[in-house]
Design a protein around this motif. Structure first.
Motif, PDB file in Angstrom:
ATOM      1  N   SER A 144      -5.590  -5.687 -13.060  1.00 28.20           N
ATOM      2  CA  SER A 144      -5.413  -4.256 -12.844  1.00 28.20           C
ATOM      3  C   SER A 144      -5.417  -3.992 -11.349  1.00 28.20           C
ATOM      4  O   SER A 144      -5.782  -4.852 -10.556  1.00 28.20           O
ATOM      5  N   ARG A 145      -5.032  -2.766 -10.976  1.00 29.33           N
ATOM      6  CA  ARG A 145      -4.862  -2.409  -9.571  1.00 29.33           C
ATOM      7  C   ARG A 145      -6.090  -2.742  -8.712  1.00 29.33           C
ATOM      8  O   ARG A 145      -7.194  -2.380  -9.121  1.00 29.33           O
ATOM      9  N   PRO A 146      -5.931  -3.351  -7.576  1.00 22.05           N
ATOM     10  CA  PRO A 146      -4.655  -3.819  -7.049  1.00 22.05           C
ATOM     11  C   PRO A 146      -4.195  -5.086  -7.762  1.00 22.05           C
ATOM     12  O   PRO A 146      -4.994  -5.996  -8.007  1.00 22.05           O
ATOM     13  N   THR A 162      -3.953   0.613  -2.408  1.00 19.79           N
ATOM     14  CA  THR A 162      -3.415  -0.757  -2.463  1.00 19.79           C
ATOM     15  C   THR A 162      -3.015  -1.050  -3.905  1.00 19.79           C
ATOM     16  O   THR A 162      -3.844  -1.031  -4.806  1.00 19.79           O
ATOM     17  N   VAL A 163      -1.744  -1.306  -4.090  1.00 19.82           N
ATOM     18  CA  VAL A 163      -1.203  -1.506  -5.447  1.00 19.82           C
ATOM     19  C   VAL A 163      -0.972  -2.993  -5.730  1.00 19.82           C
ATOM     20  O   VAL A 163      -1.215  -3.464  -6.844  1.00 19.82           O
ATOM     21  N   LEU A 164      -0.531  -3.727  -4.728  1.00 16.52           N
ATOM     22  CA  LEU A 164      -0.322  -5.176  -4.887  1.00 16.52           C
ATOM     23  C   LEU A 164      -1.059  -5.895  -3.770  1.00 16.52           C
ATOM     24  O   LEU A 164      -1.058  -5.426  -2.617  1.00 16.52           O
ATOM     25  N   ALA A 216      -1.781  -4.902 -17.123  1.00  9.82           N
ATOM     26  CA  ALA A 216      -2.117  -3.601 -17.690  1.00  9.82           C
ATOM     27  C   ALA A 216      -1.276  -2.514 -17.017  1.00  9.82           C
ATOM     28  O   ALA A 216      -0.681  -2.743 -15.956  1.00  9.82           O
ATOM     29  N   SER A 217      -1.260  -1.352 -17.638  1.00  8.53           N
ATOM     30  CA  SER A 217      -0.562  -0.215 -17.055  1.00  8.53           C
ATOM     31  C   SER A 217      -1.167   0.085 -15.680  1.00  8.53           C
ATOM     32  O   SER A 217      -2.385   0.109 -15.526  1.00  8.53           O
ATOM     33  N   GLY A 218      -0.298   0.254 -14.688  1.00  5.15           N
ATOM     34  CA  GLY A 218      -0.787   0.564 -13.343  1.00  5.15           C
ATOM     35  C   GLY A 218      -1.112  -0.662 -12.507  1.00  5.15           C
ATOM     36  O   GLY A 218      -1.569  -0.534 -11.365  1.00  5.15           O
ATOM     37  N   SER A 219      -0.854  -1.864 -13.054  1.00  2.00           N
ATOM     38  CA  SER A 219      -1.188  -3.081 -12.284  1.00  2.00           C
ATOM     39  C   SER A 219      -0.145  -3.384 -11.207  1.00  2.00           C
ATOM     40  O   SER A 219      -0.312  -4.341 -10.442  1.00  2.00           O
ATOM     41  N   GLY A 220       0.906  -2.605 -11.167  1.00  4.46           N
ATOM     42  CA  GLY A 220       1.875  -2.770 -10.082  1.00  4.46           C
ATOM     43  C   GLY A 220       3.118  -3.557 -10.455  1.00  4.46           C
ATOM     44  O   GLY A 220       3.877  -3.979  -9.573  1.00  4.46           O
ATOM     45  N   LYS A 221       3.368  -3.712 -11.759  1.00  6.78           N
ATOM     46  CA  LYS A 221       4.514  -4.530 -12.195  1.00  6.78           C
ATOM     47  C   LYS A 221       5.841  -3.944 -11.683  1.00  6.78           C
ATOM     48  O   LYS A 221       6.660  -4.655 -11.110  1.00  6.78           O
ATOM     49  N   SER A 222       6.018  -2.636 -11.922  1.00  9.30           N
ATOM     50  CA  SER A 222       7.285  -2.009 -11.483  1.00  9.30           C
ATOM     51  C   SER A 222       7.390  -2.026  -9.968  1.00  9.30           C
ATOM     52  O   SER A 222       8.481  -2.233  -9.413  1.00  9.30           O
ATOM     53  N   THR A 223       6.251  -1.811  -9.309  1.00  5.26           N
ATOM     54  CA  THR A 223       6.251  -1.843  -7.837  1.00  5.26           C
ATOM     55  C   THR A 223       6.715  -3.219  -7.353  1.00  5.26           C
ATOM     56  O   THR A 223       7.554  -3.317  -6.447  1.00  5.26           O
ATOM     57  N   LEU A 224       6.221  -4.273  -7.990  1.00 10.15           N
ATOM     58  CA  LEU A 224       6.608  -5.633  -7.601  1.00 10.15           C
ATOM     59  C   LEU A 224       8.110  -5.846  -7.812  1.00 10.15           C
ATOM     60  O   LEU A 224       8.812  -6.368  -6.936  1.00 10.15           O
ATOM     61  N   GLN A 245       0.857  -1.198   0.000  1.00  9.03           N
ATOM     62  CA  GLN A 245       0.000   0.000   0.000  1.00  9.03           C
ATOM     63  C   GLN A 245       0.887   1.240   0.000  1.00  9.03           C
ATOM     64  O   GLN A 245       1.960   1.225   0.593  1.00  9.03           O
ATOM     65  N   PHE A 246       0.414   2.272  -0.675  1.00 10.51           N
ATOM     66  CA  PHE A 246       1.069   3.578  -0.595  1.00 10.51           C
ATOM     67  C   PHE A 246       0.116   4.544   0.096  1.00 10.51           C
ATOM     68  O   PHE A 246      -1.098   4.506  -0.154  1.00 10.51           O
ATOM     69  N   GLN A 247       0.684   5.415   0.922  1.00  7.53           N
ATOM     70  CA  GLN A 247      -0.119   6.503   1.493  1.00  7.53           C
ATOM     71  C   GLN A 247      -0.119   7.630   0.477  1.00  7.53           C
ATOM     72  O   GLN A 247       0.944   8.112   0.113  1.00  7.53           O
TER      73      GLN A 247
END
Ligand SMILES: Nc1ncnc2c1ncn2[C@@H]1O[C@H](COP(=O)(O)OP(=O)(O)OP(=O)(O)O)[C@@H](O)[C@H]1O
Length: 259
Positions: free
Chosen positions: A209-211, A20-22, A40-48, A11-13
């Motif tokens: 998609s997100r989360p 909630t991203v992942l 999809a874009s914004g699904s949290g791939k880079s975050t993961l 989660q990001f504040q």
């Protein structure tokens, strides 16, 4: 299992509240696999990927590599980004040596190891060039050599070929498959390019998609990975299946975002 992603959430504040991203991501990867994560874009791939690299910490859950919990960045995990991230004032050789210099490796050993990996990526003749004298594909090969020179246990790639034109991208696909087969390194790459995922991976994880949650795991069995495989029915069937899944889970996310 070599990489164990055990029930991680992130989660990001944000100014508009908790994002909630992942959510409850579970992925296991064996040594020597080539795994792609698509979504999809914004699904949290880079975050993961950032959590696996140790550049950020999950809100819950744990990631272990070779049994060791990830607590921060480590030369054991080589990173390759879309935008090359080479230092423009350093030569190809110096860029490749950079991580070793940070580790305090002697000048002689740096030279030898960087030269070895520049040879692996086919750029020995360009060692003295500056990055702006290279094509996009060549710059990305330097970035890969720079990651490999630290002899990581795993190569993490974030949309590595996203900035390249279609022909360069295709030759880079063949290049990275050849490199993977020669070095037997474990590779985890994220992409939203469906053909790229099918061509490169032995397994694909599809995120919603997100989360982002893992919606589907596909095993890809291609007898060979030459350029011609893309014309074969088996390749096209995998590609079509993946496109349907991405449309389905991307659309679910859009509906969820509206409610
Ligand atoms: N540090 C942060 N603070 C707040 N929100 C963030 C932060 N990092 C990422 N996000 C949000 O998390 C979501 C997922 O971002 P991420 O970059 O991981 O997605 P992605 O699947 O890699 O997207 P793309 O394919 O477009 O690169 C986005 O909505 C993004 O705005």
């Amino acid at each position: 299992m070599f990489v164990q992603i055990d029930n991680i959430s992130k989660q990001f504040q944000t100014q508009s509240g908790n994002l909630t991203v992942l959510k409850n991501i579970n992925i296991n990867i064996d040594r020597g696999e080539f795994v792609c994560i698509v979504g999809a874009s914004g699904s949290g791939k880079s975050t993961l990927l950032r959590q696996i690299a140790g550049l950020d910490t999950p809100s819950s859950g744990e990631i272990r590599i070779a049994g060791v919990p990830v607590k921060g960045p480590s030369p054991d995990r080589g990173m390759v980004f879309q935008n090359y991230t080479l230092y423009p004032w350093l030569s190809v050789q110096e860029n490749t040596e950079f991580g070793l210099k940070l580790q305090g490796v002697s000048k002689r050993e740096r030279r030898e190891r960087a030269s070895y990996y520049l040879n692996v990526v086919g750029l020995s003749d360009f060692a003295r060039c500056l990055p702006n004298e290279l094509s996009g594909g060549m710059k990305q090969r330097v970035a890969i050599a720079r990651a490999l020179v630290c002899e990581p246990q795993i190569l993490l790639m974030d949309e590595p070929f996203g900035a390249l034109d279609i022909h360069t991208k295709e030759s880079m696909h063949e290049f990275i498959i050849d490199l993977w087969q020669r070095t037997k390194i474990t590779i985890l790459s994220i992409t939203h390019d469906v053909e790229e995922a099918v061509f490169l991976s032995n397994r694909i994880f599809v995120l919603s998609s997100r989360p982002g949650t893992v919606k589907k795991e596909m095993t890809i069995n291609l007898a060979e990975r030459g350029a011609n495989i893309k014309r074969h029915t088996i390749f096209q069937d995998y590609r079509d299946e993946l496109m349907v899944l991405l449309r389905q889970y991307g659309a679910e996310g859009l509906v969820a975002a509206k409610v």
